[in-house]
Write a protein that holds these residues in place. Structure first.
Motif, short mmCIF file in Angstrom:
data_model
loop_
_atom_site.label_atom_id
_atom_site.label_comp_id
_atom_site.label_asym_id
_atom_site.label_seq_id
_atom_site.Cartn_x
_atom_site.Cartn_y
_atom_site.Cartn_z
N MET A 112 26.39 -48.48 2.42
CA MET A 112 24.95 -48.64 1.99
C MET A 112 24.09 -47.47 1.70
SD MET A 112 24.05 -49.70 -0.66
CE MET A 112 24.58 -51.40 -1.56
N LEU A 113 23.87 -46.72 3.18
CA LEU A 113 23.09 -45.45 3.40
C LEU A 113 23.95 -44.52 2.77
CD1 LEU A 113 21.68 -45.74 7.10
CD2 LEU A 113 20.15 -46.21 4.60
N ILE A 160 23.67 -44.83 -0.66
CA ILE A 160 22.38 -44.12 -1.39
C ILE A 160 22.40 -41.98 -1.37
CG2 ILE A 160 19.79 -43.94 -0.59
CD1 ILE A 160 20.47 -46.64 0.69
N GLU A 161 23.04 -41.77 0.01
CA GLU A 161 22.58 -40.16 -0.35
C GLU A 161 23.65 -39.70 -1.26
OE1 GLU A 161 20.65 -37.81 1.51
OE2 GLU A 161 19.99 -40.01 2.34
N ARG A 171 23.85 -41.19 -4.41
CA ARG A 171 23.19 -41.10 -5.66
C ARG A 171 22.01 -40.50 -5.81
NH1 ARG A 171 19.34 -46.61 -4.30
NH2 ARG A 171 18.14 -44.18 -4.20
N LYS A 172 21.27 -40.04 -4.12
CA LYS A 172 20.27 -38.73 -4.40
C LYS A 172 20.68 -37.43 -5.60
CE LYS A 172 17.31 -40.53 -1.11
NZ LYS A 172 16.94 -40.07 0.90
N ASN A 186 29.13 -40.84 -7.71
CA ASN A 186 28.53 -40.55 -8.37
C ASN A 186 28.34 -41.03 -9.96
OD1 ASN A 186 28.23 -37.75 -8.47
ND2 ASN A 186 27.00 -37.85 -6.27
N THR A 245 24.91 -48.92 -5.11
CA THR A 245 23.18 -48.29 -5.47
C THR A 245 23.08 -47.86 -6.35
OG1 THR A 245 21.14 -47.79 -4.19
CG2 THR A 245 23.42 -46.89 -3.59
N ALA A 274 19.41 -46.51 -9.14
CA ALA A 274 17.86 -46.20 -9.33
C ALA A 274 17.31 -45.71 -10.54
CB ALA A 274 17.76 -45.11 -7.88
N GLU A 313 17.62 -50.04 -5.95
CA GLU A 313 17.00 -48.86 -5.51
C GLU A 313 16.61 -50.09 -4.51
OE1 GLU A 313 13.76 -45.27 -5.74
OE2 GLU A 313 13.87 -46.82 -7.27
#
Length: 160
Positions: free
Chosen positions: A27-28, A31-32, A34-35, A61, A97, A99, A137
């Motif tokens: 998941m981490l 998240i990266e 996603r950014k 992404n 994830t 956001a 998020e």
């Protein structure tokens, strides 16, 4: 007439820290990813990370386009890349994830229908389920053991 009941099992974790270690790391990475999403139109960024049975982690992404149908979701970016680069590897799990730049997303966001269908194809191809973890998020993380929990009565090549 016969009536059938279709059910799904979803595990709900309070937050990312409650996940098993491997799922948290996946998941981490999502998240990266996603950014780095390219989402200038929707302002809704999605990241995905896949764990393969060969030890590789693939990320993707969402990639938007002014001609909206030409964009591609994070899950499909990642799973198609995995299929292209590692055609014999099995996808063990996916972390997703999402956001928004306009509002805080605190609820788990599951895959769209097109992504569900694409993941279903890979489950069928590899003859084994794919665990799917998804979150917004912040906040709770949902987990299903197979895409079939998100897409019961799905369409596959057995109908062709």
């Amino acid at each position: 007439m016969k009536e059938i009941q279709v059910t799904a099992t979803v595990q709900l974790f309070d937050d990312i820290d409650e996940l098993p270690a491997q799922a948290k790391q996946l998941m981490l990475q999502a998240i990266e990813a996603r950014k780095k999403a390219y989402a200038p139109y929707s302002k809704f960024r999605v990241g995905a990370a896949l764990s393969l049975d060969n030890g590789e982690i693939i990320t993707g992404n969402n990639q938007e386009n002014a001609a909206y149908p030409s964009g591609l979701c994070a899950e499909r970016v990642a799973i198609y890349y995995a299929g292209a680069q590692y055609p014999d590897a099995k996808v063990l799990s996916i972390a997703i994830t999402a956001a928004s730049s306009t509002t805080q997303v605190n609820e788990p966001i599951s895959s769209c229908g097109s992504c569900r269908q694409s993941i279903a194809e890979y489950e069928q191809k590899q003859k084994s389920p794919i665990a799917i973890y998804f979150m917004g998020e912040l906040g709770k993380v949902a987990k299903v053991n197979s895409l079939k929990d998100l897409l019961p009565l799905g369409f596959d090549n057995s109908f062709l």
